[in-house]
Design a protein around this motif. Structure first.
Motif, PDB file in Angstrom:
ATOM      1  N   ASP A 115       0.833  -1.204   0.000  1.00  0.00           N
ATOM      2  CA  ASP A 115       0.000   0.000   0.000  1.00  0.00           C
ATOM      3  C   ASP A 115       0.864   1.248   0.000  1.00  0.00           C
ATOM      4  N   LYS A 116       0.418   2.257  -0.747  1.00  0.00           N
ATOM      5  CA  LYS A 116       1.060   3.566  -0.776  1.00  0.00           C
ATOM      6  C   LYS A 116      -0.025   4.622  -0.526  1.00  0.00           C
ATOM      7  N   PRO A 117      -0.326   4.851   0.779  1.00  0.00           N
ATOM      8  CA  PRO A 117      -1.364   5.849   1.095  1.00  0.00           C
ATOM      9  C   PRO A 117      -0.965   7.227   0.569  1.00  0.00           C
ATOM     10  N   ARG A 118      -1.908   7.897  -0.015  1.00  0.00           N
ATOM     11  CA  ARG A 118      -1.678   9.225  -0.601  1.00  0.00           C
ATOM     12  C   ARG A 118      -0.460   9.203  -1.537  1.00  0.00           C
ATOM     13  N   GLY A 119      -0.309   8.084  -2.213  1.00  0.00           N
ATOM     14  CA  GLY A 119       0.883   7.932  -3.066  1.00  0.00           C
ATOM     15  C   GLY A 119       0.840   8.751  -4.345  1.00  0.00           C
ATOM     16  N   LEU A 120      -0.344   9.169  -4.775  1.00  0.00           N
ATOM     17  CA  LEU A 120      -0.478   9.896  -6.029  1.00  0.00           C
ATOM     18  C   LEU A 120      -1.225  11.201  -5.783  1.00  0.00           C
ATOM     19  N   THR A 146      11.875 -13.371 -17.377  1.00  0.00           N
ATOM     20  CA  THR A 146      10.763 -12.419 -17.398  1.00  0.00           C
ATOM     21  C   THR A 146       9.521 -12.973 -16.719  1.00  0.00           C
ATOM     22  N   ILE A 147       8.713 -12.037 -16.219  1.00  0.00           N
ATOM     23  CA  ILE A 147       7.388 -12.327 -15.673  1.00  0.00           C
ATOM     24  C   ILE A 147       6.444 -11.306 -16.282  1.00  0.00           C
ATOM     25  N   PRO A 148       5.283 -11.706 -16.785  1.00  0.00           N
ATOM     26  CA  PRO A 148       4.360 -10.724 -17.366  1.00  0.00           C
ATOM     27  C   PRO A 148       3.951  -9.668 -16.341  1.00  0.00           C
ATOM     28  N   VAL A 149       3.907  -8.410 -16.755  1.00  0.00           N
ATOM     29  CA  VAL A 149       3.552  -7.336 -15.821  1.00  0.00           C
ATOM     30  C   VAL A 149       2.124  -7.498 -15.301  1.00  0.00           C
ATOM     31  N   SER A 150       1.328  -8.241 -16.009  1.00  0.00           N
ATOM     32  CA  SER A 150      -0.078  -8.391 -15.623  1.00  0.00           C
ATOM     33  C   SER A 150      -0.262  -9.200 -14.337  1.00  0.00           C
ATOM     34  N   VAL A 151       0.840  -9.783 -13.777  1.00  0.00           N
ATOM     35  CA  VAL A 151       0.712 -10.462 -12.481  1.00  0.00           C
ATOM     36  C   VAL A 151       0.477  -9.443 -11.375  1.00  0.00           C
ATOM     37  N   VAL A 152       0.767  -8.168 -11.638  1.00  0.00           N
ATOM     38  CA  VAL A 152       0.598  -7.118 -10.637  1.00  0.00           C
ATOM     39  C   VAL A 152      -0.641  -6.305 -10.980  1.00  0.00           C
ATOM     40  N   ASN A 153      -1.478  -6.110  -9.957  1.00  0.00           N
ATOM     41  CA  ASN A 153      -2.673  -5.276 -10.101  1.00  0.00           C
ATOM     42  C   ASN A 153      -2.476  -3.982  -9.315  1.00  0.00           C
ATOM     43  N   VAL A 154      -3.102  -2.914  -9.799  1.00  0.00           N
ATOM     44  CA  VAL A 154      -3.023  -1.625  -9.108  1.00  0.00           C
ATOM     45  C   VAL A 154      -4.442  -1.133  -8.869  1.00  0.00           C
ATOM     46  N   GLN A 155      -4.690  -0.829  -7.579  1.00  0.00           N
ATOM     47  CA  GLN A 155      -5.995  -0.299  -7.187  1.00  0.00           C
ATOM     48  C   GLN A 155      -5.818   1.144  -6.732  1.00  0.00           C
ATOM     49  N   THR A 156      -6.658   2.044  -7.248  1.00  0.00           N
ATOM     50  CA  THR A 156      -6.639   3.436  -6.790  1.00  0.00           C
ATOM     51  C   THR A 156      -7.925   3.726  -6.029  1.00  0.00           C
ATOM     52  N   THR A 157      -7.767   4.499  -4.952  1.00  0.00           N
ATOM     53  CA  THR A 157      -8.930   4.991  -4.207  1.00  0.00           C
ATOM     54  C   THR A 157      -8.678   6.449  -3.863  1.00  0.00           C
ATOM     55  N   LYS A 158      -9.742   7.190  -3.746  1.00  0.00           N
ATOM     56  CA  LYS A 158      -9.638   8.617  -3.442  1.00  0.00           C
ATOM     57  C   LYS A 158      -9.310   8.784  -1.958  1.00  0.00           C
ATOM     58  N   HIS A 159      -8.221   9.489  -1.661  1.00  0.00           N
ATOM     59  CA  HIS A 159      -7.846   9.728  -0.271  1.00  0.00           C
ATOM     60  C   HIS A 159      -8.440  11.045   0.212  1.00  0.00           C
ATOM     61  N   THR A 160      -8.369  12.052  -0.593  1.00  0.00           N
ATOM     62  CA  THR A 160      -8.866  13.356  -0.190  1.00  0.00           C
ATOM     63  C   THR A 160     -10.387  13.319  -0.127  1.00  0.00           C
ATOM     64  N   GLU A 162      -5.602  13.788  -3.800  1.00  0.00           N
ATOM     65  CA  GLU A 162      -4.630  12.744  -3.478  1.00  0.00           C
ATOM     66  C   GLU A 162      -5.342  11.393  -3.549  1.00  0.00           C
ATOM     67  N   TYR A 163      -4.560  10.402  -4.035  1.00  0.00           N
ATOM     68  CA  TYR A 163      -5.130   9.062  -4.223  1.00  0.00           C
ATOM     69  C   TYR A 163      -4.240   8.040  -3.531  1.00  0.00           C
ATOM     70  N   ASN A 164      -4.878   7.015  -3.015  1.00  0.00           N
ATOM     71  CA  ASN A 164      -4.161   5.875  -2.438  1.00  0.00           C
ATOM     72  C   ASN A 164      -3.876   4.871  -3.557  1.00  0.00           C
ATOM     73  N   LEU A 165      -2.739   4.238  -3.450  1.00  0.00           N
ATOM     74  CA  LEU A 165      -2.349   3.227  -4.429  1.00  0.00           C
ATOM     75  C   LEU A 165      -2.103   1.906  -3.688  1.00  0.00           C
ATOM     76  N   ARG A 166      -2.627   0.845  -4.262  1.00  0.00           N
ATOM     77  CA  ARG A 166      -2.378  -0.483  -3.703  1.00  0.00           C
ATOM     78  C   ARG A 166      -1.943  -1.397  -4.843  1.00  0.00           C
ATOM     79  N   TYR A 167      -0.728  -1.997  -4.676  1.00  0.00           N
ATOM     80  CA  TYR A 167      -0.189  -2.956  -5.641  1.00  0.00           C
ATOM     81  C   TYR A 167      -0.327  -4.347  -5.033  1.00  0.00           C
ATOM     82  N   TYR A 168      -0.864  -5.310  -5.782  1.00  0.00           N
ATOM     83  CA  TYR A 168      -1.054  -6.645  -5.195  1.00  0.00           C
ATOM     84  C   TYR A 168      -1.037  -7.713  -6.294  1.00  0.00           C
ATOM     85  N   THR A 169      -0.766  -8.952  -5.855  1.00  0.00           N
ATOM     86  CA  THR A 169      -0.849 -10.112  -6.748  1.00  0.00           C
ATOM     87  C   THR A 169      -1.980 -11.006  -6.257  1.00  0.00           C
ATOM     88  N   THR A 170      -2.500 -11.790  -7.143  1.00  0.00           N
ATOM     89  CA  THR A 170      -3.584 -12.700  -6.776  1.00  0.00           C
ATOM     90  C   THR A 170      -3.005 -13.978  -6.155  1.00  0.00           C
TER      91      THR A 170
END
Length: 509
Positions: free
Chosen positions: A398-403, A429-443, A477-485
């Motif tokens: 998680d990267k709170p207020r990362g963006l 190599t590993i396909p970049v699609s293994v990583v997901n990015v979720q954005t949520t509004k922090h402000t 400002e937006y929160n960013l969350r990077y995750y794998t399934t």
């Protein structure tokens, strides 16, 4: 007795007269015949085409047959005019062998009829070649003066690249009767031809100018790139040079720079477009329209021209500049300039002339009217898989207020990666699609802001949509969350540190 004496005296007198007549006839046949000449203009080798084809001086040598007054030449048919070179052709510095020059009969001016040529004869320094013969059925009446005209043919070929200058030698012309007896000869008939072609390209210079600067005004244009027609002009001033086999090359001395920002030169290419003025033509040069990427070493634009310049006549070439579109153009607005060096080489790959020239492009993109900032260490995302559980359940960072995005008009934020794969130092190599990015509004803002979750991809994907309906949505400002399934098989058996770059791009609604 007196009668006999008179007869005897008469016989004696007749005998004396006959002897005198024979002596006189012999003297006239051998010494009173004059074989003179005068010559026309020398032929000149000026261009590379001349080097290939050679040159011909028509009616170059005028051979004059002339007797002493009142003693007309009366040769039996079958007499011959022969020619022999006394040496090779020399400019005083360089030499061209006589074997590359031929002499041939052209026409007659007066004199006996029935004269014919034997064809063009290659000059020899050891053998006299027959140029003119007369019909065996012909009996020549006395002629006191007549002229035969001869052509000189210089064969084309690399021997004419010996160097510039006037190449001279002398010929021996010999008149021979039907029995092979020499009637007259002239061993000092000067002949020459001129070579003005200089394949060193000495004296040729380059000039250049840049025009038609491209401007990128939006994200679509930055991604598409652009071909700028006739962006660069190269002007050649050959002066006295008429060289062929020349080559034009270009190298980048810098990247395209705007202050502390830059775009690598490797994303720019050049391509020959046309001959805008002068000669030779593109077809005569043999130039291609291949795309030539810029680099910090010489890249060939025109390779070994098949045709030479026209001395003292300038020529101009137009080149297109091709700018590859892509993420490398996602830089701040401004004018980006690179310094290029154009170099003219001769056929021996020796530098003849160089010219440095600036080339530039401008970014004035609406994309850059928004401020997109990664903050709170969001510019670095470490996803660590060091246990079995991390593979089984997945990893989340998680990267709170990362963006943070500032914009006074409606916008979308796109997300994409610089490449299709995460890659380690061993090129696993590993396909970049293994990583997901979720954005949520922090402000805590009002308005209709929409956020999304995306699997990473090189393709543009909308991850935020902000219509900016009121001032509370101008700085968000937006929160960013990077995750794998959990249990993603694409991660199985992979080891090492894998990297990619994630880009967030603002575009106007």
């Amino acid at each position: 007795m007196r009668f006999l004496e008179q007869k005897s005296l008469s016989n004696k007198t007749i005998f004396t007269v006959l002897v005198f007549a024979l002596i006189t006839c012999y003297s006239k046949y051998s010494f009173s015949q004059s074989l003179d000449f005068y010559k026309g203009s020398d032929c000149t080798i000026t261009t590379s085409s001349d080097v290939l084809s050679g040159c011909t001086s028509n009616n170059y040598i005028f051979v004059q047959y002339q007797n002493f007054p009142g003693t007309g030449l009366n040769l039996s048919a079958g007499w011959t005019l022969k020619v022999q070179a006394n040496g090779d052709f020399s400019s005083g510095i360089n030499t061209i062998p006589a074997q590359y020059v031929s002499i041939g009969f052209s026409s007659v001016d007066g004199g006996p009829s029935g004269v014919s040529g034997t064809g063009n004869k290659v000059l020899s320094k050891t053998t006299a070649q027959p140029l003119i013969i007369t019909s065996t059925a012909l009996q020549s009446p006395p002629h006191y003066y007549f002229v035969h005209k001869l052509n000189m043919i210089v064969s084309g070929g690399n021997h004419l690249l010996a160097g510039s200058g006037t190449y001279s030698t002398s010929l021996t012309l010999t008149l021979v009767d039907a029995n092979g007896i020499i009637v007259s000869t002239n061993s000092n008939v000067p002949v020459s031809f001129v070579v003005n072609f200089n394949n060193t390209c000495s004296g040729a210079t380059l000039n250049s100018y840049f025009g038609n600067q491209p401007v990128f005004t939006d994200y679509a244009a930055l991604m598409a790139g652009r071909t700028v027609t006739d962006a660069l002009s190269i002007q050649y001033a050959p002066n006295q040079a008429a060289c062929s086999g020349w080559t034009l090359k270009v190298r980048a001395n810098t990247n395209f720079i705007n202050g502390s920002n830059s775009v690598p030169a490797q994303y720019f290419s050049m391509r020959f477009n046309r001959v805008a003025a002068g000669s030779p033509s593109a077809a005569q040069i043999g130039v291609t329209n291949n795309i030539v990427p810029l680099s910090f070493t010489d890249a060939t634009l025109i390779d070994q021209s098949n045709a030479g310049f026209t001395p003292y006549a300038g020529t101009e070439h137009k080149f297109d500049m091709i700018i590859s579109g892509g993420n490398h153009l996602l830089v701040p607005n401004g004018t980006y300039t690179a310094n290029l060096t154009f170099t003219l080489y001769n056929q021996a790959n020796e530098v003849v002339s160089t010219k440095t020239q600036d080339a530039s492009f401008q970014i004035n993109s609406s994309t850059n009217s928004y401020t997109v900032v990664l903050q709170n260490s969001a510019h670095v995302v470490d996803m660590v898989f060091n246990t079995l559980a991390s593979y089984q359940t997945g990893v989340s960072v998680d990267k709170p207020r990362g963006l943070k995005v500032t914009g006074y008009n409606g916008y979308q934020i796109l997300i994409k990666t610089s490449g299709a794969n995460l890659q380690n130092e061993e090129d696993v190599t590993i396909p970049v699609s293994v990583v997901n990015v979720q954005t949520t509004k922090h402000t805590n803002t009002s308005g209709n802001i929409t956020t999304f979750t995306r699997a990473l991809s090189v393709a543009d994907q909308i991850i935020i949509n902000n219509p900016v309906k009121n001032s509370s949505m101008q700085v968000v400002e937006y929160n960013l969350r990077y995750y794998t399934t959990p249990g993603d098989a694409r991660l199985s058996g992979k080891g090492g540190t894998f990297n990619t770059t994630v880009l967030f791009v603002a575009i106007p609604l």
